[in-house]
Design a protein around this motif. Structure first.
Motif, PDB file in Angstrom:
ATOM      1  N   LYS A 151      43.220  29.573  41.163  1.00  0.00           N
ATOM      2  CA  LYS A 151      43.607  31.041  40.797  1.00  0.00           C
ATOM      3  C   LYS A 151      41.919  31.428  39.739  1.00  0.00           C
ATOM      4  CE  LYS A 151      47.144  31.242  39.009  1.00  0.00           C
ATOM      5  NZ  LYS A 151      49.035  31.455  38.653  1.00  0.00           N
ATOM      6  N   VAL A 152      42.100  32.562  39.125  1.00  0.00           N
ATOM      7  CA  VAL A 152      40.979  33.589  38.448  1.00  0.00           C
ATOM      8  C   VAL A 152      42.086  34.561  37.992  1.00  0.00           C
ATOM      9  CG1 VAL A 152      39.392  34.832  38.222  1.00  0.00           C
ATOM     10  CG2 VAL A 152      39.367  32.998  40.220  1.00  0.00           C
ATOM     11  N   THR A 153      42.421  34.563  36.431  1.00  0.00           N
ATOM     12  CA  THR A 153      43.356  34.380  35.294  1.00  0.00           C
ATOM     13  C   THR A 153      42.534  35.528  34.267  1.00  0.00           C
ATOM     14  OG1 THR A 153      44.680  33.137  35.465  1.00  0.00           O
ATOM     15  CG2 THR A 153      44.867  34.167  33.692  1.00  0.00           C
ATOM     16  N   GLN A 154      43.073  37.068  34.727  1.00  0.00           N
ATOM     17  CA  GLN A 154      42.161  37.769  33.195  1.00  0.00           C
ATOM     18  C   GLN A 154      43.008  38.252  31.940  1.00  0.00           C
ATOM     19  OE1 GLN A 154      39.785  40.110  36.819  1.00  0.00           O
ATOM     20  NE2 GLN A 154      39.675  40.933  34.517  1.00  0.00           N
ATOM     21  N   SER A 155      42.517  37.773  31.094  1.00  0.00           N
ATOM     22  CA  SER A 155      43.842  36.851  30.203  1.00  0.00           C
ATOM     23  C   SER A 155      44.548  38.378  29.546  1.00  0.00           C
ATOM     24  CB  SER A 155      42.948  37.283  28.213  1.00  0.00           C
ATOM     25  OG  SER A 155      41.707  38.072  28.514  1.00  0.00           O
ATOM     26  N   SER A 156      43.887  40.205  29.930  1.00  0.00           N
ATOM     27  CA  SER A 156      44.564  41.460  29.595  1.00  0.00           C
ATOM     28  C   SER A 156      44.905  41.622  30.901  1.00  0.00           C
ATOM     29  CB  SER A 156      44.283  41.993  28.780  1.00  0.00           C
ATOM     30  OG  SER A 156      44.198  41.335  27.108  1.00  0.00           O
ATOM     31  N   ARG A 157      45.969  43.047  30.935  1.00  0.00           N
ATOM     32  CA  ARG A 157      45.981  43.651  32.496  1.00  0.00           C
ATOM     33  C   ARG A 157      45.096  45.287  31.755  1.00  0.00           C
ATOM     34  NH1 ARG A 157      48.730  42.884  36.910  1.00  0.00           N
ATOM     35  NH2 ARG A 157      47.275  44.379  37.552  1.00  0.00           N
ATOM     36  N   TYR A 158      45.737  45.451  30.402  1.00  0.00           N
ATOM     37  CA  TYR A 158      45.512  46.538  29.706  1.00  0.00           C
ATOM     38  C   TYR A 158      45.231  46.383  28.380  1.00  0.00           C
ATOM     39  CZ  TYR A 158      48.404  48.355  34.084  1.00  0.00           C
ATOM     40  OH  TYR A 158      48.938  48.489  34.970  1.00  0.00           O
ATOM     41  N   LEU A 159      43.916  47.061  28.243  1.00  0.00           N
ATOM     42  CA  LEU A 159      43.867  47.292  26.717  1.00  0.00           C
ATOM     43  C   LEU A 159      43.247  48.268  26.393  1.00  0.00           C
ATOM     44  CD1 LEU A 159      40.725  44.505  26.077  1.00  0.00           C
ATOM     45  CD2 LEU A 159      43.001  44.117  25.429  1.00  0.00           C
ATOM     46  N   GLN A 188      42.846  39.311  38.206  1.00  0.00           N
ATOM     47  CA  GLN A 188      43.737  40.996  38.580  1.00  0.00           C
ATOM     48  C   GLN A 188      43.266  42.233  37.994  1.00  0.00           C
ATOM     49  OE1 GLN A 188      44.490  38.601  36.691  1.00  0.00           O
ATOM     50  NE2 GLN A 188      45.548  39.404  35.132  1.00  0.00           N
ATOM     51  N   GLY A 189      42.364  42.024  37.569  1.00  0.00           N
ATOM     52  CA  GLY A 189      41.681  43.278  36.778  1.00  0.00           C
ATOM     53  C   GLY A 189      42.002  43.024  35.037  1.00  0.00           C
ATOM     54  N   THR A 190      41.156  43.938  34.308  1.00  0.00           N
ATOM     55  CA  THR A 190      40.959  44.472  32.982  1.00  0.00           C
ATOM     56  C   THR A 190      41.377  45.898  33.055  1.00  0.00           C
ATOM     57  OG1 THR A 190      41.133  42.055  31.884  1.00  0.00           O
ATOM     58  CG2 THR A 190      41.369  44.210  30.145  1.00  0.00           C
ATOM     59  N   ARG A 191      42.209  46.733  33.064  1.00  0.00           N
ATOM     60  CA  ARG A 191      42.280  48.317  32.967  1.00  0.00           C
ATOM     61  C   ARG A 191      41.724  48.491  31.534  1.00  0.00           C
ATOM     62  NH1 ARG A 191      41.863  52.209  35.480  1.00  0.00           N
ATOM     63  NH2 ARG A 191      42.966  51.033  37.775  1.00  0.00           N
ATOM     64  N   LEU A 192      40.536  48.719  31.240  1.00  0.00           N
ATOM     65  CA  LEU A 192      39.618  49.102  29.012  1.00  0.00           C
ATOM     66  C   LEU A 192      39.254  50.900  29.459  1.00  0.00           C
ATOM     67  CD1 LEU A 192      38.943  48.109  26.732  1.00  0.00           C
ATOM     68  CD2 LEU A 192      36.660  48.216  27.677  1.00  0.00           C
ATOM     69  N   THR A 193      40.509  50.750  27.808  1.00  0.00           N
ATOM     70  CA  THR A 193      40.169  52.615  27.788  1.00  0.00           C
ATOM     71  C   THR A 193      39.592  52.383  26.081  1.00  0.00           C
ATOM     72  OG1 THR A 193      42.284  52.628  29.251  1.00  0.00           O
ATOM     73  CG2 THR A 193      41.957  54.881  27.659  1.00  0.00           C
ATOM     74  N   VAL A 194      38.655  53.156  25.865  1.00  0.00           N
ATOM     75  CA  VAL A 194      38.351  53.231  25.075  1.00  0.00           C
ATOM     76  C   VAL A 194      38.049  54.750  24.282  1.00  0.00           C
ATOM     77  CG1 VAL A 194      35.769  52.859  23.516  1.00  0.00           C
ATOM     78  CG2 VAL A 194      36.202  51.183  25.838  1.00  0.00           C
ATOM     79  N   VAL A 195      38.668  54.411  22.745  1.00  0.00           N
ATOM     80  CA  VAL A 195      39.243  56.375  22.768  1.00  0.00           C
ATOM     81  C   VAL A 195      38.456  56.683  21.708  1.00  0.00           C
ATOM     82  CG1 VAL A 195      41.435  55.776  23.412  1.00  0.00           C
ATOM     83  CG2 VAL A 195      40.967  55.691  21.648  1.00  0.00           C
ATOM     84  N   TRP A 246      34.973  41.455  54.518  1.00  0.00           N
ATOM     85  CA  TRP A 246      35.627  42.800  53.803  1.00  0.00           C
ATOM     86  C   TRP A 246      36.834  42.310  53.089  1.00  0.00           C
ATOM     87  CZ3 TRP A 246      34.635  47.415  55.144  1.00  0.00           C
ATOM     88  CH2 TRP A 246      33.742  48.516  56.290  1.00  0.00           C
ATOM     89  N   TYR A 247      36.676  42.826  51.773  1.00  0.00           N
ATOM     90  CA  TYR A 247      38.035  43.046  51.037  1.00  0.00           C
ATOM     91  C   TYR A 247      38.867  43.997  51.394  1.00  0.00           C
ATOM     92  CZ  TYR A 247      35.318  39.263  48.602  1.00  0.00           C
ATOM     93  OH  TYR A 247      34.821  37.700  48.148  1.00  0.00           O
ATOM     94  N   LYS A 248      40.749  43.269  50.565  1.00  0.00           N
ATOM     95  CA  LYS A 248      41.044  44.797  51.058  1.00  0.00           C
ATOM     96  C   LYS A 248      41.783  44.259  48.513  1.00  0.00           C
ATOM     97  CE  LYS A 248      45.947  45.161  52.344  1.00  0.00           C
ATOM     98  NZ  LYS A 248      46.884  44.909  53.792  1.00  0.00           N
ATOM     99  N   GLN A 249      41.834  45.881  48.817  1.00  0.00           N
ATOM    100  CA  GLN A 249      42.637  45.627  46.968  1.00  0.00           C
ATOM    101  C   GLN A 249      43.452  47.083  47.660  1.00  0.00           C
ATOM    102  OE1 GLN A 249      39.943  48.071  44.210  1.00  0.00           O
ATOM    103  NE2 GLN A 249      40.967  46.338  42.671  1.00  0.00           N
ATOM    104  N   GLU A 250      44.910  45.972  46.830  1.00  0.00           N
ATOM    105  CA  GLU A 250      46.111  46.532  46.720  1.00  0.00           C
ATOM    106  C   GLU A 250      46.079  47.629  45.977  1.00  0.00           C
ATOM    107  OE1 GLU A 250      49.217  43.811  48.704  1.00  0.00           O
ATOM    108  OE2 GLU A 250      48.461  44.467  50.457  1.00  0.00           O
ATOM    109  N   PRO A 251      46.922  48.577  45.651  1.00  0.00           N
ATOM    110  CA  PRO A 251      47.559  48.969  44.806  1.00  0.00           C
ATOM    111  C   PRO A 251      47.337  48.359  43.033  1.00  0.00           C
ATOM    112  CG  PRO A 251      48.340  50.040  45.715  1.00  0.00           C
ATOM    113  CD  PRO A 251      48.086  48.850  46.663  1.00  0.00           C
ATOM    114  N   GLY A 252      46.815  48.024  41.714  1.00  0.00           N
ATOM    115  CA  GLY A 252      46.826  47.376  40.734  1.00  0.00           C
ATOM    116  C   GLY A 252      47.059  45.659  41.017  1.00  0.00           C
ATOM    117  N   ALA A 253      46.290  46.168  41.905  1.00  0.00           N
ATOM    118  CA  ALA A 253      45.084  44.381  41.925  1.00  0.00           C
ATOM    119  C   ALA A 253      44.000  43.747  42.328  1.00  0.00           C
ATOM    120  CB  ALA A 253      46.335  43.467  43.402  1.00  0.00           C
ATOM    121  N   GLY A 254      43.912  42.618  41.777  1.00  0.00           N
ATOM    122  CA  GLY A 254      42.186  42.776  42.588  1.00  0.00           C
ATOM    123  C   GLY A 254      42.077  42.438  43.812  1.00  0.00           C
ATOM    124  N   LEU A 255      40.625  42.354  44.125  1.00  0.00           N
ATOM    125  CA  LEU A 255      40.103  42.391  45.407  1.00  0.00           C
ATOM    126  C   LEU A 255      40.358  40.695  46.144  1.00  0.00           C
ATOM    127  CD1 LEU A 255      38.368  44.134  44.633  1.00  0.00           C
ATOM    128  CD2 LEU A 255      37.174  43.948  46.064  1.00  0.00           C
TER     129      LEU A 255
END
Lengths: 111, 113
Positions: free
Chosen positions: A3-11, A104-111, B34-43
């Protein structure tokens, strides 16, 4: 399961703010990476680390720094956020060269 | 330079085969991915191939590697709507004393009825 966990999904942050993106992995992996993902550009490597307190610049390190004080945690720091740092940030970890596991990624928006 | 290239978009009909192509630059790459990324998810790692192989098959997925042309392809048989995602080609490159994972821009696969 790894498991790789990023602290925020959106910032959402303001220009000039200092921003911390945190990433934690639970599989005792040596290697950790920070990428940013932009449409049409794929994933670009910002920084990576192969051991505690060790860091190496990737392809686009300007405007970023990192910290790896513990093996499981790799932090990405935007010293003074700018609008061109609006992006999706992905953290990954790996033990060797066969597979990297992504958060799962962090989507960062800088305004 | 470090460059992994792939087309940005592919549209296929449900049930047809999809073929996603990729070219890479480092002839010494030992692994290609080959990596797959579904909407809103990581790879997520879909499959990989060792550089000493020409082909790898895993259920509906077939990976073909042409080392001479530095060309990698991913074929998805009987494509389903659940296969709609972005597919990233990646190679391991040894640079500056370290192995780095270099990604292409990603191919967005759209599956329509």
């Amino acid at each position: 399961d790894v498991k790789v966990t990023q602290s925020s999904r959106y910032l959402v942050k303001r220009t000039g703010e200092k921003v911390f993106l945190e990433c934690v992995q639970d599989m005792d992996h040596e290697n950790m990476f920070w990428y940013r993902q932009d449409p049409g550009l794929g994933l670009r490597l910002i920084y990576f680390s192969y051991d505690v307190k060790m860091k190496e610049k990737g392809d686009i390190p300007e405007g970023y720094s990192v910290s790896r004080e513990k093996k499981e945690r790799f932090s990405l720091i935007l010293e003074s956020a700018s609008t061109n740092q609006t992006s999706m940030y992905l953290c990954a970890s790996s033990l060797g060269t066969v597979e990297a596991f992504f958060g799962q990624g962090t989507r960062l928006t800088v305004v | 330079g470090e460059d992994v290239e792939q087309s940005l978009f592919l549209s296929v009909r449900e049930g047809d085969s999809s073929v996603i192509n990729c070219t890479y630059t480092d002839s010494s790459s030992t692994y290609l991915y080959w990596y797959k990324q579904e909407p809103g998810a990581g790879l997520q790692l879909l499959t990989y191939i060792f550089s000493n192989m020409d082909m790898k098959q895993d259920q509906r997925l077939t990976v073909l590697l042409n080392k001479k042309d530095k060309h990698l392809s991913l074929r998805i048989a009987d494509t389903q709507t659940g296969d709609s995602a972005i597919y990233f080609c990646a190679e391991i490159m040894f640079s500056g004393g370290y192995n780095k994972l270099i990604f292409g821009a990603g191919t967005r696969l759209a599956v329509h009825p």
